[in-house]
Design a protein around this motif. Structure first.
Motif, PDB file in Angstrom:
ATOM      1  N   TYR A 148       0.861  -1.180   0.000  1.00 21.12           N
ATOM      2  CA  TYR A 148       0.000   0.000   0.000  1.00 21.12           C
ATOM      3  C   TYR A 148       0.898   1.231   0.000  1.00 21.12           C
ATOM      4  CZ  TYR A 148       0.884  -0.859   5.008  1.00 21.12           C
ATOM      5  OH  TYR A 148       1.477  -1.144   6.209  1.00 21.12           O
ATOM      6  N   GLY A 191       3.575  -0.399  -3.752  1.00 19.77           N
ATOM      7  CA  GLY A 191       2.454  -0.635  -4.650  1.00 19.77           C
ATOM      8  C   GLY A 191       2.879  -0.905  -6.066  1.00 19.77           C
ATOM      9  N   LEU A 247      -2.497  -6.135  -3.186  1.00 23.94           N
ATOM     10  CA  LEU A 247      -2.632  -5.053  -2.212  1.00 23.94           C
ATOM     11  C   LEU A 247      -3.123  -5.579  -0.864  1.00 23.94           C
ATOM     12  CD1 LEU A 247      -4.236  -2.416  -4.585  1.00 23.94           C
ATOM     13  CD2 LEU A 247      -1.870  -2.470  -3.775  1.00 23.94           C
ATOM     14  N   SER A 296      -2.721   7.438   3.784  1.00 21.11           N
ATOM     15  CA  SER A 296      -2.571   6.018   3.442  1.00 21.11           C
ATOM     16  C   SER A 296      -3.625   5.627   2.423  1.00 21.11           C
ATOM     17  CB  SER A 296      -2.701   5.133   4.689  1.00 21.11           C
ATOM     18  OG  SER A 296      -3.980   5.286   5.274  1.00 21.11           O
ATOM     19  N   GLN A 297      -3.263   4.712   1.551  1.00 14.27           N
ATOM     20  CA  GLN A 297      -4.206   4.196   0.567  1.00 14.27           C
ATOM     21  C   GLN A 297      -3.682   2.872   0.027  1.00 14.27           C
ATOM     22  OE1 GLN A 297      -5.505   7.092  -2.262  1.00 14.27           O
ATOM     23  NE2 GLN A 297      -6.765   5.680  -3.424  1.00 14.27           N
ATOM     24  N   SER A 298      -4.542   1.866  -0.037  1.00 14.91           N
ATOM     25  CA  SER A 298      -4.175   0.577  -0.590  1.00 14.91           C
ATOM     26  C   SER A 298      -4.366   0.642  -2.098  1.00 14.91           C
ATOM     27  CB  SER A 298      -5.035  -0.540   0.027  1.00 14.91           C
ATOM     28  OG  SER A 298      -4.633  -1.796  -0.442  1.00 14.91           O
TER      29      SER A 298
END
Length: 848
Positions: free
Chosen positions: A363, A387, A392, A404-406
């Motif tokens: 991520y 990433g 993921l 944050s971001q997957s």
């Protein structure tokens, strides 16, 4: 589910569309299978697969699917395949690119660079280079015939572009260009950073294409370049081919990930390491340090001492960026906290590290700046950029998270004299995050920061809580008690509020307490609590709140409180953590936890740790302890956990009872005893059969990962002569497969892109009714039916290993149909089934 009589099609038993699929696979290209593949390229003591238009030309060994055919049929098929290979190579237009991989760039400086290329045969090659593509007038030639060609260019002009091409008899690379590093300490440097590009070349190639639009000067890779660094055939399709346009013009600095597995190939491909686990290099005004999170990191280790010496020697560098694989701070739901967090973070602060880039957790995560409030030390920004293509991961909120971001992504950094400006970008070119890191190391990030002293305080309190003394009182009561010492971790005056959030049966002395703390001073707190035996889980949770002193004369200079001013510690987690940490040196905390917290959600993890430790160092005294625990509480839970320790030593008296316990044990808890089955599954006393004969069909669609839920044709009927419609409407049919190892590799059979489902079927013949145990391993989620009845289903992604799932199966006399369904997202896609036939009721064994 209806079952029809199984009939083998005549002649070629792979189905009517097999050759069509074979030709499609060859057009796509596949890496070689098997060590003796003549198409493999060998160099520098290693091997690399050839390329065809930038894609590996892979071939499955003919014997894999010819061995069980009649000799006449085999001869016909060999001739068909020979013709097909010749035609397809012409159609694919394979020319010079089939002879080499690369080139790629290493070890850039303000006066030189290293260029590498690998060739199929040992040849004498030469590097031609110059200041324009049309005038490659300078030449460096090999002195001997080589397969790995390395050329070190020196005495070049800083900041200037050069062009080059590698040529040999019968082949050459494309002409490419590179730029020499600047000599100025003020020249802006553009840096690409990404990681975990393994398993998904399409995503990796997209990242490279998008990133090149930003014109980076160098690239940093945070590890896991390939799914398995020791499997030679993965390096070209997963790394060199998708990154080809980047590698030939941009120098890359990678670090070792866990998937590289300390492979010798890795050290051959990237000489910047100089065959060492860790390294440092300069590019312009940036000092780059590459660390290895897979080897020792403690203060006594060689890596720690090297790191401190390197930081001390480069403390005056304008910018220091560290890259490593395992992150110091993560938001993965189940990852442990690695000890190097507490070893390396103080060094990073002391010597002015500005940015730490990590991978491993798939991520994007940028943390708030982390440092010691009021200490005058530099704060450190930590970013996980992983990433690059691997599947993921989910994200669990943490106090230190800023953004944050997957999502699959890459990170661009523009480093100037006064600041680093960063931008995280997804595959569509959308901005995920933008940030600025100032040279003065201020602790704030839009008013938020993380105090590392509080993190150290939390660690210290967790350790002390895990060491509590447990005393058995009258009336079946348990008393937990212990004295804590804490406070010296903080560098500012504060007020500490301790509040216990009691569980139903727990009574805590002084559950609500406030302490005025001065910087660097130790304080003591006596903890006492009672609980009825058998009612310990769930245990209580203690909440700590730290409020910095607002006195303007204090050392605390921030206008806001730390983002991590509040934290919780679970009593169960503290006891489990301490037991796991001491399991090799002192078994008593583990036994105490098992005895008093056998209903805890941490039990499966602790038993797994115990099982793993026991497989490394068997100890008969442990068997006595476990027998006593089982006798004091003869539940199915304890039977399931403890009996395999006896199986490990060849004692199967409790086998039938254990199978009953397996039925009532949740699938996710079964992982606890898996380490023991490595040896158990090789015990001839159990008569374990690995299923090697299968009939398979696929691929089917797996839309949005829901393929395991969708009922496809094999779940409705088993008709081995019928043609069905599979993924994207293609015609598919059942194929027979014999795999010597037992592993069914659906990737090799069906070559899916992403998100697919396949089925495998076999028949077990039993001479009488009886019970067996299926040991199933798969990548990814499996479902299993026996004679039309579903016995097992486990959604979710995972890597494949033996004995992942224990499935109790009651066979009927005669033929038994076993059907397995496995879905796939990205990465690997395979399965294996073993049958534990202790009562020896199977007739046909492996003549299936």
């Amino acid at each position: 589910m209806k079952f029809k009589q199984r009939m083998k099609p005549p002649g070629l038993t792979r189905g009517p569309h097999y050759m069509t699929r074979l030709r499609q696979r060859l057009r796509r290209g596949h890496p070689p299978i098997g060590k003796s593949d003549p198409s493999t390229l060998h160099f520098a003591g290693t091997s690399i697969p050839p390329t065809c238009g930038g894609v590996a030309a892979r071939r499955r060994p003919k014997r894999m699917f010819l061995a069980f055919l009649p000799e006449q049929t085999r001869g016909i098929l060999r001739r068909q395949m020979k013709i097909s290979f010749i035609i397809l190579f012409v159609l694919a237009g394979c020319k010079e690119k089939t002879t080499h991989i690369g080139p790629w760039l290493q070890e850039p400086s303000n006066a030189g660079i290293t260029i590498l290329v690998g060739t199929r045969k040992e040849v004498k090659a030469a590097l031609f280079f110059g200041e324009s593509a049309s005038e490659l007038t300078s030449v460096i030639s090999d002195s001997t015939r080589l397969r790995l060609h390395s050329y070190r260019l020196t005495n070049l002009e800083p900041g200037r572009n050069y062009y080059y091409q590698v040529r040999w008899l019968g082949g050459q690379t494309d002409t490419a260009n590179f730029k020499i590093a600047p000599v100025s300490d003020t020249a802006t440097v553009r840096i690409l950073a990404y990681g975990d590009s393994r398993s998904n070349p399409a995503v990796h190639e997209t990242i490279v294409t998008k990133a090149l639009e930003y014109n980076p000067d160098i690239a940093l890779h945070t590890g896991d370049l390939v799914a398995d660094g020791k499997i030679l055939s993965l390096w070209e399709p997963e790394f060199f081919a998708p990154a080809a346009d980047l590698l030939k013009q941009i120098p890359i600095y990678p670090v070792l990930g866990n998937h590289e597995r300390e492979s010798g190939y890795y050290y051959e491909y990237f000489p910047l390491h100089q065959k060492k686990h860790y390294w440092s290099a300069d590019y312009g005004m940036v000092h780059i340090i590459g660390l290895n999170t897979g080897v020792a990191t403690d203060p006594e280790s060689a890596q720690y001492q090297w790191l401190e010496a390197d930081l001390k020697a480069n403390v005056d560098q304008q910018w220091i960026i560290v890259i490593l694989h395992y992150p110091l701070f993560h938001c993965h739901p189940t990852r442990p906290i690695y000890d190097f967090r507490y070893h390396w973070q103080p060094l990073f602060e002391k010597y002015g590290v500005n940015l730490v880039l990590s991978g491993h957790d798939h991520y994007y995560l940028r943390n708030h700046p982390i440092g010691h409030s009021g200490s005058g030390l530099t704060s450190v920004t930590h970013i996980t950029t992983a990433g690059g293509g691997a599947p993921l991961y989910k994200i669990e909120p943490q106090p230190f998270m800023a953004v944050s971001q997957s999502i699959h992504h890459f990170l661009m950094l523009e480093v100037s004299e006064a600041k680093i400006e960063g931008e995280a970008v997804d595959l569509n070119g959308n901005t995920i995050d933008k940030f600025t890191i100032s040279l003065n190391g201020e602790l704030t990030d839009e008013g938020k920061y993380i105090d590392f002293g509080i993190i150290e305080l939390e660690r210290n309190l967790t350790k002390q809580l895990g060491k509590l003394e447990i005393i058995e009182l009258a009336d079946s009561l348990l008393q937990f008690k212990g004295e804590w010492s804490f406070g010296r971790e903080l560098t500012f005056d504060s007020e500490l509020h301790i509040k216990w959030q009691e569980s139903e049966h727990w009574q805590v002395t002084n559950p609500d307490l406030e302490i005025e703390m001065q910087s660097g001073v130790d304080y003591q707190y006596l903890f006492e609590a009672t609980v009825p035996a058998g009612s310990t889980a769930p245990g209580p949770v203690v909440l700590f709140t730290i409020t910095p002193d607002s006195d303007p004369e204090s050392d605390f200079k921030q206008s806001t409180v730390p983002a991590n001013q509040t934290f919780k510690i679970s009593l169960e987690n503290a006891l489990y953590t301490y037991a796991s940490a001491t399991i090799k040196s002192d078994i008593r905390p583990t036994v105490s936890f098992i005895n008093y917290f056998n209903k805890s959600t941490y039990m499966p993890r602790l038993i797994r740790n115990l099982a793993w430790n026991y497989t490394q160092t068997p100890d008969d005294s442990l068997l006595v302890i476990l027998a006593d625990l089982e006798q004091s509480d003869p539940s199915n839970v304890n039977l399931f956990y403890f009996a395999p320790f006896h199986f490990f030593n060849g004692d199967y008296d409790n086998w039938d009872n254990w199978l009953e316990a397996v039925i009532t044990t949740p699938v996710l808890n079964q992982v606890a005893v898996r380490p023991l089955f490595t040896k158990i599954s090789a015990d001839t006393a159990l008569d374990i059969q690995t299923i090697t004969n299968w009939t398979t069909i696929g691929p089917y669609d797996n839309p949005e990962g829901r393929g395991l839920e969708i009922v496809y044709d094999p779940e409705k009927e088993l008709n081995f002569n019928k043609v069905y419609l599979g993924k994207d409407g293609q015609e598919i049919s059942w194929q027979e497969l014999k795999t010597p190892t037992g592993w069914v590799d659906f990737l090799e059979l069906y070559d899916p892109e992403l998100n697919t489902v396949a089925y495998a079927h076999t028949i077990l013949e039993a001479k009488q009714k009886g019970r067996v145990l299926f040991l199933l391993g798969s990548d990814d989620a499996p479902a299993l039916w026996l004679n039309g009845n579903e016995l097992h289903r486990l959604p979710g992604g995972r890597g494949a290993a033996k004995s992942q799932d224990f499935i109790v199966a009651d066979l009927q006399e005669g033929l038994n149909n076993v059907l397995i369904k496995v879905d796939q997202g990205v990465g690997g896609w395979k399965m294996i089934l073993e049958v534990v036939d202790k009562d020896q009721i199977l007739i046909n064994k492996q003549s299936l």
